[in-house]
Motif scaffolding. Structure first.
Motif, PDB file in Angstrom:
ATOM      1  N   MET A 136       0.834  -1.206   0.000  1.00 36.89           N
ATOM      2  CA  MET A 136       0.000   0.000   0.000  1.00 36.89           C
ATOM      3  C   MET A 136       0.868   1.255   0.000  1.00 36.89           C
ATOM      4  O   MET A 136       1.942   1.285   0.608  1.00 36.89           O
ATOM      5  N   ASN A 183       0.449   8.209 -10.531  1.00 32.05           N
ATOM      6  CA  ASN A 183       0.830   6.994  -9.791  1.00 32.05           C
ATOM      7  C   ASN A 183       2.276   7.033  -9.301  1.00 32.05           C
ATOM      8  O   ASN A 183       2.922   5.985  -9.155  1.00 32.05           O
ATOM      9  N   LYS A 228      -4.210   9.553  -3.785  1.00 25.56           N
ATOM     10  CA  LYS A 228      -5.062   8.411  -3.476  1.00 25.56           C
ATOM     11  C   LYS A 228      -4.200   7.237  -2.991  1.00 25.56           C
ATOM     12  O   LYS A 228      -3.021   7.147  -3.337  1.00 25.56           O
ATOM     13  N   VAL A 229      -4.823   6.367  -2.212  1.00 25.24           N
ATOM     14  CA  VAL A 229      -4.118   5.179  -1.719  1.00 25.24           C
ATOM     15  C   VAL A 229      -4.235   4.080  -2.777  1.00 25.24           C
ATOM     16  O   VAL A 229      -5.336   3.732  -3.212  1.00 25.24           O
ATOM     17  N   ARG A 230      -3.086   3.566  -3.182  1.00 22.67           N
ATOM     18  CA  ARG A 230      -3.061   2.492  -4.182  1.00 22.67           C
ATOM     19  C   ARG A 230      -2.545   1.209  -3.522  1.00 22.67           C
ATOM     20  O   ARG A 230      -1.586   1.244  -2.753  1.00 22.67           O
ATOM     21  N   GLU A 250      -2.295  -3.795  -9.806  1.00 23.79           N
ATOM     22  CA  GLU A 250      -3.156  -2.925  -8.999  1.00 23.79           C
ATOM     23  C   GLU A 250      -4.377  -3.694  -8.529  1.00 23.79           C
ATOM     24  O   GLU A 250      -5.116  -4.264  -9.332  1.00 23.79           O
ATOM     25  N   CYS A 265      -6.545  -2.212  -5.880  1.00 23.25           N
ATOM     26  CA  CYS A 265      -7.557  -1.173  -5.682  1.00 23.25           C
ATOM     27  C   CYS A 265      -6.862   0.177  -5.538  1.00 23.25           C
ATOM     28  O   CYS A 265      -5.645   0.249  -5.326  1.00 23.25           O
ATOM     29  N   LYS A 266      -7.651   1.219  -5.673  1.00 26.58           N
ATOM     30  CA  LYS A 266      -7.136   2.581  -5.530  1.00 26.58           C
ATOM     31  C   LYS A 266      -8.297   3.417  -4.998  1.00 26.58           C
ATOM     32  O   LYS A 266      -9.372   3.428  -5.603  1.00 26.58           O
ATOM     33  N   TYR A 267      -8.073   4.070  -3.857  1.00 23.62           N
ATOM     34  CA  TYR A 267      -9.224   4.737  -3.247  1.00 23.62           C
ATOM     35  C   TYR A 267      -8.862   6.108  -2.690  1.00 23.62           C
ATOM     36  O   TYR A 267      -7.718   6.370  -2.299  1.00 23.62           O
ATOM     37  N   HIS A 305     -12.469  -0.555   2.035  1.00 21.88           N
ATOM     38  CA  HIS A 305     -11.344  -1.416   1.666  1.00 21.88           C
ATOM     39  C   HIS A 305     -10.616  -2.030   2.857  1.00 21.88           C
ATOM     40  O   HIS A 305      -9.924  -3.030   2.687  1.00 21.88           O
ATOM     41  N   ALA A 342       4.008  -0.050  -4.677  1.00 22.13           N
ATOM     42  CA  ALA A 342       2.647   0.323  -5.083  1.00 22.13           C
ATOM     43  C   ALA A 342       2.629   1.409  -6.150  1.00 22.13           C
ATOM     44  O   ALA A 342       1.604   1.616  -6.804  1.00 22.13           O
TER      45      ALA A 342
END
Length: 488
Positions: A229, A236, A244-246, A254, A256-258, A266, A309
């Protein structure tokens, strides 16, 4: 069953202990990395005004108050639905880069570095910062102190205090930067770039050039395949302050990305009865216990995780070293935990380069540093990358802005399950047939030390005098022997 206890463990921030249980053959059957302290910030912040949180939560710890200061004010920004002016964001991030340089320097030279520079099985009285200075020389020791001095000076110039900064408020900051201060900070930032490059060269010369150390890094003792993470920008690339958190899976794809306000979709948290700290995991994979692999929701959030990440670094010199590390270690993602030290130094260089980028931005001395909040606060989430991992602050308020609920997922908490797995695996590889000595126990500690864990209530001991007690029990639980150092 015999039990070996390492209590307290050393060269980390806060308290912890490791209990290692041996089977009848003297091999490691299990181990537990325990956190025996409870702080309770999430509870006693309830009832306080939300605008106090940037000042309250930076008292959680004297090691990274800047990280809590920033996550708290970003959560307050979100709760008030206010966007700070560009200059305020630049100043917040500039303070944060200076803090990062100071923090990463401390870990490499004072906490993690002695294991490599002095040696994992060197006499314990030499495995400390004084031993490092004795080995590398007074001139280099002076550079380390200078880096920390510059970092704290910038934090004081922007934040008002060397520790526990007080500058960030909902909607911006309280202080503008003069041209004279800007020039001074730029000069220190350019020195920090040289220092970071020097540190990477030292890592290359001392660690990578030593085949024994290199075998430790790339071997299986300190290796687990987990999810990774890190905060990334719109391209990116690694970012410590915003984005955003990837999350990528153990194969580097990848997952998820939120955005910060989506974190609860998540993440979830698991609890065990033998420790006060919780174990966050990826909700959409699930908790499968302390095991690695794609089917386990265990993830890691460290300097190495951030590099795994991301698609790269946002500054040119750090990008060069990023490419060299992955080329040397066989490509992405890197699963070897001791490589976290290398990634930390690449981040040190990135922070120094970003420091100069920010302080030379034409808007950095603008007087437009605050946007007055006008909305009624409700709920807000703030996320930054603390040096030890992704830091999340989540606040709920009533219509008066009084906190009704607080949730914090701090950097080290993200890594608790990986730390537990790493220390157990190291113990199982290193302790055989009941044969154990101080050097082997230190190599077990190296497994957690790479993560640079911070458990808040920092402990301190003079170099070479860290109290340590190892107790040996037989299979009936009766005490067989006690080995002590610096314990009355």
């Amino acid at each position: 069953m015999e039990r070996i206890t390492i209590d307290p463990i050393t060269r980390l921030e806060g308290h912890g202990k490791i209990d290692i249980f041996l089977d009848d053959k003297g091999d490691v059957a299990n181990s537990y990395f325990q956190i025996p302290e409870l702080r309770g910030f999430e509870r006693f912040c309830v009832g306080r005004p939300i605008e106090e949180m940037p000042l309250l939560t930076n008292r959680i710890c004297g090691v990274c108050p800047e990280a809590h200061h920033m996550a708290a004010v970003k959560a307050a920004d979100a709760a008030y639905k206010v966007t700070p002016p560009r200059t305020a964001k630049l100043l917040r991030e500039l303070l944060y880069m200076a803090f990062y340089c100071t923090d990463h320097t401390t870990h490499f030279y004072a906490l993690g570095g002695p294991d490599f520079i002095i040696g994992p099985d060197a006499p314990v009285a030499e495995r400390n910062i004084l031993g490092v200075i004795h080995k590398v020389g007074m001139e280099i020791g002076g550079k380390v102190i200078q880096m920390r001095k510059f970092g704290h000076k910038v934090v004081e110039m922007i934040g008002g205090r060397k520790v526990h900064p007080a500058v960030a408020i909902p909607g911006g900051v309280t202080k503008i930067l003069s041209e004279g201060e800007r020039k001074e900070i730029e000069e220190m930032g350019r020195w920090a770039i040289d220092f970071a490059q020097f540190s990477l060269q030292a890592f290359n010369d001392i660690v990578l050039a030593n085949q024994t150390y290199l075998d430790l890094i790339v071997g299986d003792i300190y290796r687990d395949e987990t999810y990774y993470m890190g905060l990334v920008d719109e391209n990116n690339k690694v970012n410590f302050y915003d984005g955003k958190v990837r999350v990528v899976d153990p194969e580097g794809k990848e997952f998820c990305k939120y955005a910060p306000n989506e974190y609860m979709n998540h993440l979830s948290e698991h609890v065990e009865p033998w420790t006060y700290l919780k174990f966050p995991y990826l909700k959409n994979v699930g908790w499968k216990g302390f095991t690695d692999g794609k089917d386990s929701g265990v993830y890691m959030a460290t300097p190495l995780s951030r590099l795994n990440a991301a698609d790269g670094m946002a500054t040119p010199l750090a990008q060069e070293h990023y490419e060299k590390m992955y080329e040397t270690l066989g490509g992405k993602p890197v699963h070897q935990r001791l490589a976290i030290h290398w990634a930390r130094l690449i981040e040190l260089l990135y922070a120094a380069e970003r420091w100069v980028e920010l302080v030379t931005d034409p808007d950095i001395t603008s007087s437009d540093v605050h946007c007055k909040p006008t909305e009624i606060p409700t709920e807000g989430v703030g996320i930054v990358e603390a040096p030890r991992g992704t830091l999340t602050h989540h606040y709920w308020t009533d219509e008066r802005g009084i906190l009704t609920q607080v949730n914090l997922i701090v950097g080290t908490t993200n890594n608790y399950a990986p730390i537990q797995m790493s220390t157990k695996k190291a113990a199982q590889h290193l302790i055989k047939g009941g044969k154990v000595n101080e050097g082997l126990l230190n190599m077990v500690e190296m497994a957690f030390r790479a993560y640079d864990p911070c458990f808040g209530c920092a402990t301190h001991s003079l170099p070479g005098q860290m109290p340590l007690e190892v107790r040996l029990h037989d299979q009936r639980g009766e005490l067989m022997d006690v080995i002590k150092q610096y314990v009355d």
